[in-house]
Design a protein around this motif. Sequence first.
Motif, PDB file in Angstrom:
ATOM      1  N   ALA A 133       0.850  -1.187   0.000  1.00 27.10           N
ATOM      2  CA  ALA A 133       0.000   0.000   0.000  1.00 27.10           C
ATOM      3  C   ALA A 133       0.884   1.235   0.000  1.00 27.10           C
ATOM      4  N   ASP A 134       0.365   2.317  -0.507  1.00 24.99           N
ATOM      5  CA  ASP A 134       1.053   3.605  -0.494  1.00 24.99           C
ATOM      6  C   ASP A 134       0.580   4.380   0.731  1.00 24.99           C
ATOM      7  N   VAL A 135       1.462   4.507   1.728  1.00 23.67           N
ATOM      8  CA  VAL A 135       1.079   5.185   2.968  1.00 23.67           C
ATOM      9  C   VAL A 135       0.729   6.649   2.727  1.00 23.67           C
ATOM     10  N   ILE A 195      -5.530   3.410   5.512  1.00 26.17           N
ATOM     11  CA  ILE A 195      -6.623   2.570   6.031  1.00 26.17           C
ATOM     12  C   ILE A 195      -6.244   1.099   5.950  1.00 26.17           C
ATOM     13  N   ALA A 196      -5.637   0.693   4.833  1.00 28.59           N
ATOM     14  CA  ALA A 196      -5.227  -0.706   4.671  1.00 28.59           C
ATOM     15  C   ALA A 196      -4.217  -1.110   5.736  1.00 28.59           C
ATOM     16  N   LEU A 197      -3.277  -0.239   6.019  1.00 27.05           N
ATOM     17  CA  LEU A 197      -2.265  -0.532   7.033  1.00 27.05           C
ATOM     18  C   LEU A 197      -2.881  -0.637   8.421  1.00 27.05           C
ATOM     19  N   GLY A 211      -4.622  -3.637  13.327  1.00 24.38           N
ATOM     20  CA  GLY A 211      -5.488  -3.715  14.499  1.00 24.38           C
ATOM     21  C   GLY A 211      -4.953  -2.773  15.560  1.00 24.38           C
ATOM     22  N   THR A 212      -4.710  -3.283  16.752  1.00 22.73           N
ATOM     23  CA  THR A 212      -4.134  -2.469  17.819  1.00 22.73           C
ATOM     24  C   THR A 212      -2.682  -2.158  17.498  1.00 22.73           C
ATOM     25  N   VAL A 213      -2.329  -0.879  17.508  1.00 18.52           N
ATOM     26  CA  VAL A 213      -0.960  -0.460  17.206  1.00 18.52           C
ATOM     27  C   VAL A 213      -0.294   0.017  18.493  1.00 18.52           C
ATOM     28  N   PRO A 217       2.649  11.475   7.955  1.00 13.84           N
ATOM     29  CA  PRO A 217       2.968  10.980   9.298  1.00 13.84           C
ATOM     30  C   PRO A 217       2.079  11.567  10.382  1.00 13.84           C
ATOM     31  N   ILE A 218       1.666  12.802  10.242  1.00 13.50           N
ATOM     32  CA  ILE A 218       0.739  13.383  11.223  1.00 13.50           C
ATOM     33  C   ILE A 218      -0.579  12.616  11.218  1.00 13.50           C
ATOM     34  N   ALA A 219      -1.073  12.270  10.034  1.00 18.45           N
ATOM     35  CA  ALA A 219      -2.327  11.519   9.937  1.00 18.45           C
ATOM     36  C   ALA A 219      -2.194  10.155  10.619  1.00 18.45           C
ATOM     37  N   MET A 220      -1.043   9.508  10.470  1.00 16.71           N
ATOM     38  CA  MET A 220      -0.833   8.221  11.127  1.00 16.71           C
ATOM     39  C   MET A 220      -0.800   8.368  12.644  1.00 16.71           C
ATOM     40  N   VAL A 221      -0.163   9.400  13.127  1.00 15.83           N
ATOM     41  CA  VAL A 221      -0.136   9.654  14.572  1.00 15.83           C
ATOM     42  C   VAL A 221      -1.547   9.894  15.090  1.00 15.83           C
ATOM     43  N   GLN A 222      -2.317  10.703  14.387  1.00 16.70           N
ATOM     44  CA  GLN A 222      -3.699  10.979  14.812  1.00 16.70           C
ATOM     45  C   GLN A 222      -4.527   9.699  14.888  1.00 16.70           C
ATOM     46  N   ALA A 223      -4.247   8.765  13.988  1.00 15.88           N
ATOM     47  CA  ALA A 223      -5.036   7.532  13.927  1.00 15.88           C
ATOM     48  C   ALA A 223      -4.763   6.588  15.092  1.00 15.88           C
ATOM     49  N   VAL A 224      -3.541   6.618  15.644  1.00 13.27           N
ATOM     50  CA  VAL A 224      -3.187   5.620  16.666  1.00 13.27           C
ATOM     51  C   VAL A 224      -3.037   6.182  18.071  1.00 13.27           C
ATOM     52  N   ILE A 225      -2.948   7.482  18.208  1.00 13.85           N
ATOM     53  CA  ILE A 225      -2.538   8.064  19.481  1.00 13.85           C
ATOM     54  C   ILE A 225      -3.520   7.823  20.617  1.00 13.85           C
ATOM     55  N   ASP A 226      -4.812   7.928  20.363  1.00 13.21           N
ATOM     56  CA  ASP A 226      -5.785   7.780  21.454  1.00 13.21           C
ATOM     57  C   ASP A 226      -5.808   6.360  22.009  1.00 13.21           C
TER      58      ASP A 226
END
Length: 259
Positions: free
Chosen positions: A64-66, A73-75, A80-82, A116-125
Motif C-alpha cells: 500500500a502507499d502510505v 486505512i489498509a495498514l 489492528g491495535t498499534v 505521518p501526522i495523519a498516522m499519529v492521529q489515527a493511533v494516538i488515542d
Amino acid sequence: MDLSIKGRTALVCASSKGLGRGCAEALAAAGARVILNGRDAATVERAAAEIAAATGAQLVPVAADVGTAEGRIALLDAAGTVDILVNNNGGPPPADFRALDRDRLLAGIEANMLTPIAMVQAVIDGMIARRFGRIVNITSGSVKMPIAGLDLSSGARLGLTGFLAGVARQIAHANVTINALLPGSFDTARGIAIDRKRAADGGMSLDRAREERIAKVPAGRLGTPEEFGAACAFLCSAQAGFITGQNLLIDGGAFPGVL
C-alpha cells in the motif's frame, strides 16, 4: 538486552527496504509482530518472508502507499491495535529549489509532513488508553544541517518535527513517546540517488560521488540499515519511556555542532 516489546504490534511504514526495513528487522528480532509495508507487492512479500525466517516473528505484509488515505486505512486495518508506529516515507527527489512548482511543493509536504501526522492521529488515542505507545519518525539529518537540493525534504520534515514536538509533551503522562531518528549518510537506495544526481551535476563518476560523500563522514564509512534499526528498536522499548520529544542524529559525526 530484552526490550520488553515481545508480542507488541509494530506498524512500520515504507519498510520493505532501506532504513525502514532495518527498523522492521530489529523490531521483529525483539519479538514484535510487525506490519511490513511497501508499494510493490512482490518486494513486500519477499521481505516479510525473509525477516520472518530470520527472526521467527510474525510479519504481516501490506502492499500500500502510505501517502494515500486508502493506503493508510489498509495498514491500520491489517495492524489492528498499534503499540508501536514507525513513520517513514520516501522523500522528494533531489532538485534545485527554483524547479519546485506549487504542485511539487504540496506533494512533498503531503508525503513528509501531513502523512505521518495523519498516522499519529489515527493511533494516538488507543495508545493513551492502553498506557503504552512508541512513535518514531524517520526524518533526516538535513533537519539540523540543510543539504542543497533537498530543500523540500528538509522543510517538510522540519514542519513535522515542530508539529509533533508539542504533541509529545501533551501525551507523555500516558507512557506514550514521540521521537525522531535523523539519518545522515547511509548505504541505501536513497543515498545512491543523491550520489547519482551529484555525479550528473558535477560531471563525475558515481563512484567518485560516493567517495566524496563518505569523505564528509568522520566515521569514514556510510551507516547501515541494521545499526539504524537497532537505535529505532531501543526508542520503541519499554526502557525508553523517559525519552520523548527528542531528535537523535545518526550520522557518523558529520554534523559539526554541539547541540
